[in-house]
Design an enzyme around this catalytic site. Structure first.
Site, PDB file in Angstrom:
ATOM      1  N   PRO A   2      -5.024 -32.167  29.413  1.00 22.03           N
ATOM      2  CA  PRO A   2      -6.351 -31.885  29.945  1.00 22.03           C
ATOM      3  C   PRO A   2      -7.474 -32.789  29.470  1.00 22.03           C
ATOM      4  O   PRO A   2      -8.178 -32.468  28.540  1.00 22.03           O
ATOM      5  CB  PRO A   2      -6.620 -30.447  29.498  1.00 22.03           C
ATOM      6  CG  PRO A   2      -5.811 -30.276  28.274  1.00 22.03           C
ATOM      7  CD  PRO A   2      -4.696 -31.245  28.330  1.00 22.03           C
ATOM      8  N   GLU A   3      -7.713 -33.918  30.113  1.00 24.98           N
ATOM      9  CA  GLU A   3      -9.003 -34.589  30.008  1.00 24.98           C
ATOM     10  C   GLU A   3      -9.704 -34.349  31.342  1.00 24.98           C
ATOM     11  O   GLU A   3      -9.159 -33.681  32.218  1.00 24.98           O
ATOM     12  CB  GLU A   3      -8.825 -36.084  29.685  1.00 24.98           C
ATOM     13  CG  GLU A   3      -8.212 -36.260  28.293  1.00 24.98           C
ATOM     14  CD  GLU A   3      -8.312 -37.648  27.701  1.00 24.98           C
ATOM     15  OE1 GLU A   3      -9.243 -38.382  28.082  1.00 24.98           O
ATOM     16  OE2 GLU A   3      -7.477 -37.991  26.851  1.00 24.98           O
TER      17      GLU A   3
END
Length: 269
Positions: A2-3
DNA sequence: AGCTCATGGCGAG
DNA sequence: TCGCCCTGAGCTG
């Protein structure tokens, strides 16, 4: 994974499958049951993303605020949904699809006002059209903190994580320990523009690729990446491996409890 | 079976 | 700066 690019991709994927429908909403794990009950049968009317925060809008007024943290994962599949495992925090099911959310740091039902407060405490997001890079530049220009730490500070710039941070500093030949105040306006403009491009590519491809065409394995006559995080990169998690450009061993260090990677040859102090 | 590590972030001190 | 929260994969025994 998750970026910011992951979260914007999720906003799109949730919308594609559920917007305009009134899915069955459940929390098999139980931690979101009360809210799920309130939303069950309501129309999903919008999705939104700002940095690493994801928002699912129901009946034009209620929002589910999701933050995946380090461990959170989202899995889509076709209907009918299989029996959920006991870690599924939030499940949506309609006639054609289901989606499971596991392990998020945040999964909460909030109002539009509360959503606005989340936006207000986040810096500009290179993936949002309304983003003002000048606001980030202003904070960086006045800061003695290292540019590596500033890029991870979501109040300064939203959506950049450990991979984009390391990679964008490499691509611009900037020593990660240089103070924000020593980043020139021209350097910041280039970093921002590069993040916009890299992260848009990330949304499209659902992975992070940062290696320029002239440095790809094919172009350089070297074997493809060893790391399995999903994309071709210059420095992220390539500790002690030779730099794709200059051959110097990639270095790693602790910075604010996260791993920092850089090439001392290409990013001199 | 138990340990370590991971693309994040918060609050306490 | 540290400890803690969330989960799962990939090791080590």
């Amino acid at each position: 994974m998750p970026e910011g690019h992951t979260i914007h991709r999720l906003a799109r994927d949730y919308a594609e499958r559920f917007r305009g429908t009134a899915p069955l909403v459940t929390s098999p794990q139980g931690k979101f049951s009360d809210a799920a009950e309130l939303l069950d049968g309501a129309e999903l009317t919008a999705t939104d993303a700002h940095g690493k925060h994801l928002f699912l809008g129901f009946r034009d007024s209620d929002w589910v605020h999701i933050h995946l943290g380090l461990f959170g994962k989202v899995a889509f599949g076709p209907a009918p949904a299989p029996p959920p495992t006991d870690t599924v925090r939030l499940r949506l099911v309609n006639d054609t699809a289901y989606v499971d959310l596991r392990g998020p740091t945040t999964c909460a039902l909030i109002t539009g006002t509360e959503k606005r407060a989340v936006h207000d405490r986040l810096g500009p997001d290179p993936l949002r059209p309304d983003a003002d890079p000048g606001a980030a530049q202003e904070r960086i220009r006045r800061s003695r903190t290292s540019i590596a730490a500033l890029l991870m500070d979501q109040k300064t710039i939203a959506g950049v994580g450990n991979v984009y941070r390391a990679e964008v500093l490499f691509r611009h030949g900037i020593d990660p320990y240089r103070a924000g105040r020593d980043i020139t306006p021209a350097e910041w403009d280039a970093i921002w523009a590069d993040l916009v491009t890299l992260m848009r590519d990330g949304v499209r491809d659902n992975r992070i690729d940062t290696v320029r065409p002239e440095h790809t394995p094919e172009a350089m006559g070297r074997p493809p990446r060893v790391d399995d995080h999903g994309g071709e990169v210059y420095v992220y998690r390539r500790t002690d491996m030779p730099c794709h450009v200059c051959g110097t061993g990639i270095r790693t260090a602790d910075l604010a409890a996260r791993n920092l990677f850089w090439c001392p040859g290409c990013q001199p102090a």
